[in-house]
Motif scaffolding. Structure first.
Motif, short mmCIF file in Angstrom:
data_model
loop_
_atom_site.label_atom_id
_atom_site.label_comp_id
_atom_site.label_asym_id
_atom_site.label_seq_id
_atom_site.Cartn_x
_atom_site.Cartn_y
_atom_site.Cartn_z
N ALA A 140 0.82 -1.21 0.00
CA ALA A 140 0.00 0.00 0.00
C ALA A 140 0.86 1.26 0.00
O ALA A 140 0.49 2.27 -0.61
CB ALA A 140 -0.93 -0.01 1.21
N GLN A 141 2.01 1.21 0.67
CA GLN A 141 2.88 2.39 0.71
C GLN A 141 3.44 2.70 -0.67
O GLN A 141 3.50 3.87 -1.07
CB GLN A 141 4.04 2.14 1.68
CG GLN A 141 4.90 3.39 1.92
CD GLN A 141 4.13 4.51 2.59
OE1 GLN A 141 3.54 4.30 3.65
NE2 GLN A 141 4.11 5.68 1.97
N GLY A 142 3.83 1.68 -1.40
CA GLY A 142 4.34 1.90 -2.74
C GLY A 142 3.30 2.51 -3.66
O GLY A 142 3.60 3.42 -4.45
N ILE A 143 2.06 2.03 -3.56
CA ILE A 143 0.97 2.59 -4.38
C ILE A 143 0.72 4.03 -4.00
O ILE A 143 0.62 4.92 -4.86
CB ILE A 143 -0.31 1.75 -4.21
CG1 ILE A 143 -0.10 0.34 -4.78
CG2 ILE A 143 -1.49 2.43 -4.88
CD1 ILE A 143 -1.24 -0.62 -4.48
N ALA A 144 0.62 4.32 -2.69
CA ALA A 144 0.35 5.68 -2.22
C ALA A 144 1.45 6.64 -2.64
O ALA A 144 1.18 7.77 -3.07
CB ALA A 144 0.18 5.68 -0.70
N ASP A 145 2.71 6.22 -2.53
CA ASP A 145 3.82 7.09 -2.89
C ASP A 145 3.82 7.39 -4.39
O ASP A 145 4.15 8.49 -4.82
CB ASP A 145 5.15 6.44 -2.50
CG ASP A 145 5.36 6.39 -0.99
OD1 ASP A 145 4.63 7.11 -0.27
OD2 ASP A 145 6.23 5.63 -0.54
N THR A 146 3.45 6.38 -5.19
CA THR A 146 3.43 6.57 -6.64
C THR A 146 2.31 7.51 -7.05
O THR A 146 2.51 8.41 -7.89
CB THR A 146 3.26 5.22 -7.35
OG1 THR A 146 4.27 4.32 -6.88
CG2 THR A 146 3.41 5.38 -8.86
#
Length: 369
Positions: A140-146
């Protein structure tokens, strides 16, 4: 970067942002003048772009090294002139931009630094599809950061229930949906049908359906790609464009509209030396006809994913000479089963007596590949 205005639609929430360059002269235009400006729009489409590296890659020869040495303008320098000359450029964004090291356990994880987002505006790329099997690589962090990186440059994107809208400087509204069949199978149909319906309700001029589907390294679509492509057009899409196989696949025609089964890799940092380096830019010109129906002309522009042949330098380059002719011939071979003709200059011609159903012969052939 092209001077455009854009809109991002996320679920039922929509925010409008205008870029600079619009003054009082636009307000003084008559409705007839505005309508005359909306006669056509040219869109360039390119395949899988992973702006980063695999977690197992070392530094030498990596995407990271090229960015550190050359900066954001390096990667698309050999195709930028094409992207600058169109009205909109859309690519598939495969992977994430994050500083998180919390990898999801899987065979391949792709990420780049958040600052790599500047590569896209440097290349005159205005929108991205984000429905693919590598958006989950860092959770989820990778998606949010992107998504935060997309927002930082006001970049429209689409994925599942999030529907993207981009408006050109001439007032043509292009909407797009994006899903990953690889992850969700037939479950993506709800997102596609509902998203296309939402775009039609919003009176969008041109609707694109972006599907991450098919079998990796297969040059021919499977039967479900053909089935789903036709469903998207029945639901109201003006063009269907696919990614994921990492190689080129053919072009189909249905009800006078195109289905591009796979654009292949493009600026692909996740593989330092793929065997097949053929790729293309699909450029489609939509002309608004009666009742604002979009009629399309498609041209395929052969490219290589690298400017050198012995490795991937992550710098897509226009193919020339024998290489260009070879890619055109291969695309013709991949497309022949659909009756589509690809001419030497890359123009795609729909057969006069077009079949609107999947023939038993075609389905059987696709299953065997």
């Amino acid at each position: 970067m092209k001077n455009r205005k854009y809109r991002i639609l996320a679920g039922i929430m929509m925010a409008a942002v205008l870029t600079a360059g619009y003054g009082p002269q636009e307000e003084n235009q008559t409705e007839e003048q505005k309508e005359n400006q909306k006669q056509s729009v040219t869109i360039s489409l390119a395949g899988d772009c992973s702006l980063g590296s695999l977690s197992v890659h070392g530094y030498g020869g990596s995407f990271r090294e090229m960015y550190d040495h050359h900066g954001p303008g390096y990667f698309f320098q050999n195709v930028k002139s094409i992207f600058e000359a169109d009205d909109m450029t859309l690519v598939n964004f495969e992977g994430v931009l994050t500083n998180s090291n919390n990898r999801v356990k899987k065979a391949f994880n792709i990420k780049g630094k958040p600052e790599y987002i500047q590569i896209l505006p440097e290349a005159s790329i205005e929108a991205v599809s984000f429905g693919n099997n590598h958006r989950i690589d860092y959770g989820a962090q990778g998606i949010a950061d992107t998504i935060a990186a997309f927002s930082s440059i006001h970049l429209p994107y689409a994925c599942n229930e999030t529907v993207g809208i981009y408006e050109t400087e001439n007032g043509v509204k292009v909407g797009f949906v994006s899903v990953s069949v690889v992850d969700q199978g037939r479950g993506v149909e709800t997102y596609l049908e509902n998203g296309i319906a939402q775009l039609k309700q919003d009176e969008i001029d041109v609707i694109l359906a972006c599907c991450h589907w098919g079998q990796e390294l297969s040059y021919y679509p499977n039967s479900y790609q053909q089935e789903l492509g036709r469903k998207c057009i029945d639901w109201g899409a003006d063009l269907v464009v696919g990614c994921h196989p990492h190689v080129l696949q053919g072009v189909d025609a249905y009800k006078g509209k195109y289905i591009i089964y796979s654009l292949g890799n493009f600026c692909f940092g996740a593989n330092r030396n793929p065997k097949d380096k053929n790729t293309m830019i699909a450029q489609v010109k939509f002309t608004m006809g009666e009742d604002n129906m979009a009629e399309s002309e498609l041209t395929l522009i052969p490219c290589k994913i690298s400017s050198v042949s012995n490795r991937n330098d992550y710098c897509p380059t226009l193919a020339e000479g024998e290489s260009k002719a070879d890619i055109i011939q291969r695309l013709q071979t991949y497309s022949a089963r659909f009756g589509v003709v690809i001419e030497e200059d890359g123009r795609v011609m729909i057969p006069e007596a077009e079949e609107n159903t999947i023939s038993e012969e075609t389905e059987s052939a696709s299953e065997s590949n």
